[in-house]
Scaffold this motif. Structure first.
Motif, short mmCIF file in Angstrom:
data_model
loop_
_atom_site.label_atom_id
_atom_site.label_comp_id
_atom_site.label_asym_id
_atom_site.label_seq_id
_atom_site.Cartn_x
_atom_site.Cartn_y
_atom_site.Cartn_z
N ASP A 58 0.84 -1.20 0.00
CA ASP A 58 0.00 0.00 0.00
C ASP A 58 0.87 1.24 0.00
N PRO A 59 0.40 2.33 -0.62
CA PRO A 59 1.07 3.62 -0.43
C PRO A 59 0.83 4.09 1.01
N ILE A 60 1.80 4.73 1.60
CA ILE A 60 1.67 5.18 2.97
C ILE A 60 0.52 6.16 3.13
N GLU A 61 0.19 6.89 2.05
CA GLU A 61 -0.91 7.85 2.09
C GLU A 61 -2.26 7.19 2.32
N LYS A 62 -2.37 5.90 2.03
CA LYS A 62 -3.64 5.19 2.18
C LYS A 62 -4.00 4.97 3.64
N LYS A 63 -3.05 5.06 4.56
CA LYS A 63 -3.27 4.66 5.95
C LYS A 63 -4.23 5.54 6.74
N PRO A 64 -4.32 6.86 6.72
CA PRO A 64 -3.48 7.75 5.93
C PRO A 64 -2.35 8.39 6.77
N PHE A 65 -1.16 8.46 6.17
CA PHE A 65 -0.07 9.27 6.70
C PHE A 65 0.33 10.25 5.61
N PHE A 66 0.25 11.54 5.91
CA PHE A 66 0.62 12.57 4.93
C PHE A 66 1.94 13.25 5.30
N HIS A 67 2.36 13.10 6.55
CA HIS A 67 3.60 13.76 6.98
C HIS A 67 4.67 12.76 7.39
N PHE A 68 4.48 11.52 7.04
CA PHE A 68 5.47 10.49 7.34
C PHE A 68 5.83 9.75 6.07
N LYS A 69 7.10 9.83 5.68
CA LYS A 69 7.63 9.13 4.51
C LYS A 69 6.73 9.29 3.28
N PRO A 70 6.37 10.53 2.92
CA PRO A 70 5.46 10.72 1.78
C PRO A 70 6.00 10.08 0.50
N GLY A 71 5.10 9.39 -0.21
CA GLY A 71 5.47 8.74 -1.45
C GLY A 71 6.04 7.34 -1.29
N SER A 72 6.20 6.89 -0.05
CA SER A 72 6.76 5.55 0.17
C SER A 72 5.66 4.49 0.14
N PHE A 73 6.09 3.23 0.11
CA PHE A 73 5.16 2.10 0.12
C PHE A 73 5.47 1.19 1.31
N CYS A 74 4.43 0.54 1.82
CA CYS A 74 4.60 -0.36 2.96
C CYS A 74 3.86 -1.67 2.71
N ASN A 75 4.26 -2.69 3.45
CA ASN A 75 3.62 -3.99 3.39
C ASN A 75 2.59 -4.06 4.51
N SER A 76 1.32 -4.17 4.19
CA SER A 76 0.26 -4.13 5.18
C SER A 76 -0.07 -5.54 5.69
N ILE A 77 -0.03 -5.69 7.03
CA ILE A 77 -0.39 -6.99 7.62
C ILE A 77 -1.56 -6.81 8.56
N SER A 78 -2.31 -7.88 8.76
CA SER A 78 -3.50 -7.83 9.63
C SER A 78 -3.86 -9.23 10.09
N THR A 79 -4.74 -9.31 11.07
CA THR A 79 -5.25 -10.61 11.52
C THR A 79 -6.73 -10.47 11.84
N TYR A 80 -7.32 -11.55 12.31
CA TYR A 80 -8.70 -11.50 12.78
C TYR A 80 -8.78 -10.80 14.14
N GLY A 81 -9.95 -10.22 14.43
CA GLY A 81 -10.24 -9.73 15.77
C GLY A 81 -10.11 -8.23 15.94
N CYS A 82 -10.81 -7.71 16.97
CA CYS A 82 -10.72 -6.30 17.32
C CYS A 82 -11.23 -6.10 18.74
N ASN A 83 -10.72 -5.07 19.40
CA ASN A 83 -11.20 -4.77 20.76
C ASN A 83 -12.33 -3.74 20.75
N PHE A 84 -12.74 -3.28 19.56
CA PHE A 84 -13.91 -2.43 19.39
C PHE A 84 -14.98 -3.24 18.66
N SER A 85 -16.21 -2.73 18.67
CA SER A 85 -17.28 -3.35 17.90
C SER A 85 -18.05 -2.27 17.15
N CYS A 86 -17.33 -1.48 16.38
CA CYS A 86 -17.93 -0.34 15.66
C CYS A 86 -19.01 -0.82 14.70
N ARG A 87 -20.14 -0.17 14.75
CA ARG A 87 -21.30 -0.58 13.96
C ARG A 87 -21.16 -0.26 12.47
#
Length: 336
Positions: A58-87
Protein backbone atom coordinates in the motif's frame (compact mmCIF):
# COMPACT_ATOMS: atom_id res chain seq x y z
CA UNK A 1 -0.99 -19.86 18.52
CA UNK A 2 1.55 -18.68 21.09
CA UNK A 3 1.46 -17.86 24.78
CA UNK A 4 0.87 -14.15 25.25
CA UNK A 5 3.26 -11.90 27.16
CA UNK A 6 0.68 -9.23 27.94
CA UNK A 7 -1.30 -10.82 30.75
CA UNK A 8 -1.37 -11.62 34.46
CA UNK A 9 -2.37 -14.88 36.13
CA UNK A 10 -5.20 -14.70 38.67
CA UNK A 11 -6.89 -17.10 41.09
CA UNK A 12 -8.99 -20.02 39.90
CA UNK A 13 -7.10 -20.17 36.60
CA UNK A 14 -8.47 -16.80 35.51
CA UNK A 15 -6.18 -14.34 33.70
CA UNK A 16 -6.15 -10.59 33.19
CA UNK A 17 -5.25 -9.54 29.64
CA UNK A 18 -3.11 -6.38 29.59
CA UNK A 19 -2.94 -5.79 25.84
CA UNK A 20 -5.59 -3.07 25.66
CA UNK A 21 -7.43 -0.75 28.00
CA UNK A 22 -10.34 -3.17 28.37
CA UNK A 23 -8.12 -5.28 30.66
CA UNK A 24 -10.42 -8.27 30.21
CA UNK A 25 -10.67 -10.75 33.11
CA UNK A 26 -10.90 -14.07 31.27
CA UNK A 27 -12.07 -17.32 32.86
CA UNK A 28 -10.52 -20.64 31.85
CA UNK A 29 -11.41 -21.81 28.33
CA UNK A 30 -12.82 -18.40 27.40
CA UNK A 31 -11.59 -15.58 25.19
CA UNK A 32 -11.43 -11.84 25.73
CA UNK A 33 -13.61 -9.28 23.97
CA UNK A 34 -11.43 -9.46 20.83
CA UNK A 35 -11.99 -13.25 20.62
CA UNK A 36 -8.38 -13.96 19.65
CA UNK A 37 -6.78 -13.93 23.11
CA UNK A 38 -7.89 -17.10 24.94
CA UNK A 39 -7.33 -18.55 28.40
CA UNK A 40 -6.28 -22.19 28.13
CA UNK A 41 -5.70 -23.92 31.48
CA UNK A 42 -4.79 -20.68 33.21
CA UNK A 43 -2.47 -19.33 30.50
CA UNK A 44 -3.37 -16.68 27.91
CA UNK A 45 -2.67 -17.55 24.28
CA UNK A 46 -2.72 -15.38 21.16
CA UNK A 47 -4.68 -17.46 18.66
CA UNK A 48 -3.64 -15.36 15.66
CA UNK A 49 0.14 -15.44 16.16
CA UNK A 50 1.70 -16.16 12.72
CA UNK A 51 -1.76 -15.72 11.15
CA UNK A 52 -1.57 -12.62 8.97
CA UNK A 53 -4.42 -12.29 6.49
CA UNK A 54 -2.63 -9.83 4.22
CA UNK A 55 0.76 -9.12 2.74
CA UNK A 56 -0.44 -6.21 0.65
CA UNK A 57 1.64 -3.36 -0.74
CA UNK A 58 0.00 0.00 0.00
CA UNK A 59 1.07 3.62 -0.43
CA UNK A 60 1.67 5.18 2.97
CA UNK A 61 -0.91 7.85 2.09
CA UNK A 62 -3.64 5.19 2.18
CA UNK A 63 -3.27 4.66 5.95
CA UNK A 64 -3.48 7.75 5.93
CA UNK A 65 -0.07 9.27 6.70
CA UNK A 66 0.62 12.57 4.93
CA UNK A 67 3.60 13.76 6.98
CA UNK A 68 5.47 10.49 7.34
CA UNK A 69 7.63 9.13 4.51
CA UNK A 70 5.46 10.72 1.78
CA UNK A 71 5.47 8.74 -1.45
CA UNK A 72 6.76 5.55 0.17
CA UNK A 73 5.16 2.10 0.12
CA UNK A 74 4.60 -0.36 2.96
CA UNK A 75 3.62 -3.99 3.39
CA UNK A 76 0.26 -4.13 5.18
CA UNK A 77 -0.39 -6.99 7.62
CA UNK A 78 -3.50 -7.83 9.63
CA UNK A 79 -5.25 -10.61 11.52
CA UNK A 80 -8.70 -11.50 12.78
CA UNK A 81 -10.24 -9.73 15.77
CA UNK A 82 -10.72 -6.30 17.32
CA UNK A 83 -11.20 -4.77 20.76
CA UNK A 84 -13.91 -2.43 19.39
CA UNK A 85 -17.28 -3.35 17.90
CA UNK A 86 -17.93 -0.34 15.66
CA UNK A 87 -21.30 -0.58 13.96
CA UNK A 88 -19.94 0.92 10.72
CA UNK A 89 -16.72 -1.13 10.42
CA UNK A 90 -15.54 -1.60 6.83
CA UNK A 91 -13.56 -4.68 7.83
CA UNK A 92 -16.28 -6.29 9.96
CA UNK A 93 -15.86 -9.70 8.30
CA UNK A 94 -12.38 -10.06 9.83
CA UNK A 95 -12.73 -7.79 12.87
CA UNK A 96 -16.05 -9.03 14.27
CA UNK A 97 -17.96 -11.62 12.25
CA UNK A 98 -15.48 -14.47 11.91
CA UNK A 99 -15.42 -18.07 13.11
CA UNK A 100 -12.69 -19.72 15.17
CA UNK A 101 -12.27 -22.27 12.38
CA UNK A 102 -11.30 -19.48 10.00
CA UNK A 103 -8.25 -18.70 12.13
CA UNK A 104 -7.09 -22.33 11.90
CA UNK A 105 -7.39 -22.24 8.11
CA UNK A 106 -5.00 -19.29 7.68
CA UNK A 107 -1.57 -20.29 6.39
CA UNK A 108 1.15 -19.45 8.90
CA UNK A 109 3.50 -16.56 8.20
CA UNK A 110 6.22 -15.86 10.75
CA UNK A 111 7.61 -12.41 11.59
CA UNK A 112 10.79 -13.40 9.74
CA UNK A 113 8.77 -14.28 6.65
CA UNK A 114 6.90 -10.96 6.80
CA UNK A 115 10.18 -9.04 6.88
CA UNK A 116 11.66 -11.17 4.09
CA UNK A 117 8.55 -10.60 1.98
CA UNK A 118 8.74 -6.86 2.61
CA UNK A 119 12.39 -6.70 1.58
CA UNK A 120 11.73 -8.79 -1.54
CA UNK A 121 8.96 -6.39 -2.58
CA UNK A 122 11.25 -3.40 -2.16
CA UNK A 123 8.95 -1.49 0.19
CA UNK A 124 10.28 0.84 2.87
CA UNK A 125 8.24 -0.35 5.81
CA UNK A 126 5.49 -2.43 7.38
CA UNK A 127 2.02 -1.23 8.34
CA UNK A 128 0.00 -2.99 11.05
CA UNK A 129 -3.50 -2.20 9.90
CA UNK A 130 -7.03 -3.17 8.71
CA UNK A 131 -7.81 -4.60 12.17
CA UNK A 132 -6.46 -3.30 15.48
CA UNK A 133 -2.73 -4.11 15.95
CA UNK A 134 -3.06 -3.88 19.72
CA UNK A 135 -4.90 -7.20 19.90
CA UNK A 136 -2.07 -9.03 18.11
CA UNK A 137 0.62 -7.07 19.96
CA UNK A 138 2.98 -10.03 20.50
CA UNK A 139 2.95 -10.89 16.80
CA UNK A 140 3.36 -7.24 15.85
CA UNK A 141 6.18 -6.69 18.35
CA UNK A 142 8.24 -9.65 17.15
CA UNK A 143 7.81 -8.45 13.57
CA UNK A 144 8.69 -4.86 14.46
CA UNK A 145 11.96 -5.90 16.10
CA UNK A 146 13.10 -7.79 13.00
CA UNK A 147 11.87 -5.02 10.70
CA UNK A 148 13.97 -2.42 12.53
CA UNK A 149 17.07 -4.58 12.24
CA UNK A 150 16.45 -4.80 8.50
CA UNK A 151 16.07 -1.03 8.04
CA UNK A 152 12.28 -1.05 7.59
CA UNK A 153 9.95 1.39 9.30
CA UNK A 154 6.95 0.33 11.41
CA UNK A 155 3.62 2.17 11.43
CA UNK A 156 0.39 1.38 13.25
CA UNK A 157 -3.13 2.32 12.21
CA UNK A 158 -4.90 2.17 15.54
CA UNK A 159 -8.08 2.92 17.45
CA UNK A 160 -5.94 4.23 20.30
CA UNK A 161 -6.98 1.77 23.01
CA UNK A 162 -3.49 0.35 23.51
CA UNK A 163 -2.49 -0.40 27.10
CA UNK A 164 0.46 1.22 28.87
CA UNK A 165 2.10 -2.20 29.00
CA UNK A 166 2.04 -2.59 25.22
CA UNK A 167 3.00 1.06 24.69
CA UNK A 168 6.21 0.63 26.65
CA UNK A 169 7.22 -2.46 24.68
CA UNK A 170 6.46 -1.21 21.16
CA UNK A 171 7.56 2.43 21.36
CA UNK A 172 11.30 1.73 20.72
CA UNK A 173 10.35 0.11 17.40
CA UNK A 174 7.37 2.26 16.32
CA UNK A 175 7.97 5.05 13.81
CA UNK A 176 4.45 6.44 13.40
CA UNK A 177 0.88 5.91 14.56
CA UNK A 178 -2.36 7.06 12.95
CA UNK A 179 -4.97 7.08 15.71
CA UNK A 180 -8.71 7.45 15.27
CA UNK A 181 -10.51 10.04 17.38
CA UNK A 182 -13.98 8.84 16.51
CA UNK A 183 -16.46 11.06 18.33
CA UNK A 184 -17.79 12.16 21.70
CA UNK A 185 -18.23 10.19 24.92
CA UNK A 186 -21.66 8.82 23.97
CA UNK A 187 -20.44 7.88 20.49
CA UNK A 188 -17.72 5.66 21.93
CA UNK A 189 -20.12 4.07 24.40
CA UNK A 190 -23.00 3.40 22.00
CA UNK A 191 -21.39 2.97 18.56
CA UNK A 192 -17.96 1.53 19.35
CA UNK A 193 -18.77 -0.97 22.09
CA UNK A 194 -18.51 0.69 25.50
CA UNK A 195 -15.19 2.46 25.06
CA UNK A 196 -13.83 5.18 27.37
CA UNK A 197 -12.93 8.16 25.16
CA UNK A 198 -10.54 9.53 27.78
CA UNK A 199 -8.27 6.51 27.35
CA UNK A 200 -8.08 7.23 23.61
CA UNK A 201 -7.22 10.87 24.24
CA UNK A 202 -4.56 9.90 26.76
CA UNK A 203 -2.93 7.65 24.15
CA UNK A 204 -2.94 10.32 21.44
CA UNK A 205 -0.99 12.54 23.80
CA UNK A 206 1.20 9.69 25.09
CA UNK A 207 2.23 8.47 21.63
CA UNK A 208 2.75 11.99 20.28
CA UNK A 209 5.46 12.58 22.88
CA UNK A 210 7.45 9.58 21.65
CA UNK A 211 6.73 9.16 17.92
CA UNK A 212 5.04 10.71 14.89
CA UNK A 213 1.24 10.81 15.27
CA UNK A 214 -1.55 11.72 12.87
CA UNK A 215 -5.24 11.69 13.81
CA UNK A 216 -8.25 10.61 11.74
CA UNK A 217 -11.84 11.63 12.42
CA UNK A 218 -14.55 9.88 10.39
CA UNK A 219 -17.55 12.22 10.29
CA UNK A 220 -20.90 10.39 10.47
CA UNK A 221 -24.07 12.45 9.90
CA UNK A 222 -26.21 12.68 13.01
CA UNK A 223 -23.67 10.93 15.22
CA UNK A 224 -20.50 13.02 15.57
CA UNK A 225 -20.93 15.94 13.16
CA UNK A 226 -22.29 18.70 15.41
CA UNK A 227 -20.30 21.89 15.86
CA UNK A 228 -19.67 20.91 19.46
CA UNK A 229 -18.30 17.53 18.41
CA UNK A 230 -15.97 19.08 15.86
CA UNK A 231 -14.87 21.84 18.23
CA UNK A 232 -14.09 19.22 20.89
CA UNK A 233 -11.93 17.20 18.48
CA UNK A 234 -10.07 20.21 17.11
CA UNK A 235 -9.70 21.88 20.48
CA UNK A 236 -8.21 18.75 22.01
CA UNK A 237 -5.63 18.34 19.24
CA UNK A 238 -4.73 22.03 19.30
CA UNK A 239 -3.78 21.70 22.97
CA UNK A 240 -1.35 18.88 22.16
CA UNK A 241 0.25 20.12 18.94
CA UNK A 242 -1.17 22.52 16.36
CA UNK A 243 1.10 20.92 13.74
CA UNK A 244 -0.33 17.43 14.25
CA UNK A 245 -1.95 16.37 10.94
CA UNK A 246 -5.71 15.90 11.22
CA UNK A 247 -7.63 13.90 8.60
CA UNK A 248 -11.39 14.32 8.27
CA UNK A 249 -12.85 11.33 6.43
CA UNK A 250 -16.15 10.93 4.66
CA UNK A 251 -18.55 8.25 5.89
CA UNK A 252 -20.32 5.86 3.54
CA UNK A 253 -23.14 3.51 4.63
CA UNK A 254 -21.82 0.13 5.74
CA UNK A 255 -22.38 -2.88 8.00
CA UNK A 256 -24.95 -2.07 10.70
CA UNK A 257 -25.26 1.58 9.64
CA UNK A 258 -26.57 1.14 6.12
CA UNK A 259 -29.45 3.49 6.89
CA UNK A 260 -27.16 6.48 7.47
CA UNK A 261 -26.50 8.84 4.55
CA UNK A 262 -22.98 9.56 3.27
CA UNK A 263 -21.29 12.59 4.78
CA UNK A 264 -22.17 15.76 2.81
CA UNK A 265 -19.09 17.48 1.41
CA UNK A 266 -20.23 20.68 3.12
CA UNK A 267 -19.87 18.96 6.50
CA UNK A 268 -16.25 18.11 5.75
CA UNK A 269 -15.58 21.68 4.70
CA UNK A 270 -17.21 22.97 7.89
CA UNK A 271 -14.99 20.65 9.91
CA UNK A 272 -11.90 21.99 8.18
CA UNK A 273 -12.93 25.58 8.87
CA UNK A 274 -13.45 24.79 12.55
CA UNK A 275 -10.01 23.16 12.69
CA UNK A 276 -8.44 26.26 11.18
CA UNK A 277 -10.16 28.45 13.81
CA UNK A 278 -8.44 26.35 16.46
CA UNK A 279 -5.10 27.07 14.83
CA UNK A 280 -4.49 23.61 13.38
CA UNK A 281 -2.02 24.00 10.55
CA UNK A 282 -2.32 20.76 8.61
CA UNK A 283 -5.91 19.67 8.04
CA UNK A 284 -6.87 17.24 5.29
CA UNK A 285 -10.20 16.13 3.87
CA UNK A 286 -10.05 12.44 2.98
CA UNK A 287 -12.25 10.31 0.72
CA UNK A 288 -12.75 13.34 -1.53
CA UNK A 289 -10.88 14.35 -4.70
CA UNK A 290 -9.51 17.62 -3.40
CA UNK A 291 -7.84 19.25 -0.38
CA UNK A 292 -5.15 16.65 0.17
CA UNK A 293 -2.14 18.76 -0.81
CA UNK A 294 0.39 20.04 1.73
CA UNK A 295 1.39 23.72 1.74
CA UNK A 296 4.07 25.64 3.62
CA UNK A 297 2.40 27.51 6.46
CA UNK A 298 4.88 30.35 6.14
CA UNK A 299 4.89 31.14 2.39
CA UNK A 300 2.04 28.94 1.03
CA UNK A 301 4.41 27.11 -1.31
CA UNK A 302 3.01 23.80 -2.58
CA UNK A 303 5.13 21.20 -0.79
CA UNK A 304 3.40 17.94 -1.66
CA UNK A 305 0.83 17.42 -4.40
CA UNK A 306 -1.39 14.34 -4.14
CA UNK A 307 -3.49 12.95 -6.95
CA UNK A 308 -5.24 9.83 -5.70
CA UNK A 309 -2.38 7.86 -4.17
CA UNK A 310 0.24 9.42 -6.44
CA UNK A 311 2.49 11.77 -4.50
CA UNK A 312 4.72 14.51 -5.89
CA UNK A 313 7.21 16.14 -3.52
CA UNK A 314 7.48 19.41 -5.41
CA UNK A 315 8.44 22.01 -2.83
CA UNK A 316 10.40 19.95 -0.32
CA UNK A 317 14.10 19.85 0.29
CA UNK A 318 15.96 17.62 2.69
CA UNK A 319 18.84 18.68 4.93
CA UNK A 320 20.28 15.73 6.78
CA UNK A 321 17.13 13.99 8.11
CA UNK A 322 14.90 17.06 8.23
CA UNK A 323 12.41 18.59 5.78
CA UNK A 324 12.41 22.22 4.68
CA UNK A 325 10.42 24.37 2.27
CA UNK A 326 12.37 24.77 -0.94
CA UNK A 327 11.14 28.37 -1.33
CA UNK A 328 11.46 29.99 2.12
CA UNK A 329 13.50 27.30 3.92
CA UNK A 330 10.91 26.98 6.68
CA UNK A 331 11.50 23.82 8.74
CA UNK A 332 8.61 21.40 8.30
CA UNK A 333 6.98 18.79 10.58
CA UNK A 334 7.40 16.06 7.96
CA UNK A 335 9.39 12.84 8.35
CA UNK A 336 11.29 12.08 5.16
Amino acid sequence: MKEAIFYEKLKDKKVKCTACNRYCIIPENSAGFCRVRKNLEGKLFLLVYNKTLTLTVDPIEKKPFFHFKPGSFCNSISTYGCNFSCRYCQNYSISQEFLASQIDDVQETSPKQIVEDSLAKGVEGISYTYTEPTIFAEYALDTMKLAKKSGLYNVWVSNGYTSKEVFKKIIPYLDANNIDLKGNKDFYLKVCGGIDIEKVKENIERFSKKTHVEVTNLIIPGYNDSEKDLNDVCGFISLIDKEMPLHFSRFFPYYKMNDVSPTPLEALQKAKEIAKKHGLKYVYVGNTPEESNTYCQKCNNLLIERKGYSTFKLGLQQKLDEAYCRKCENKLPIVL
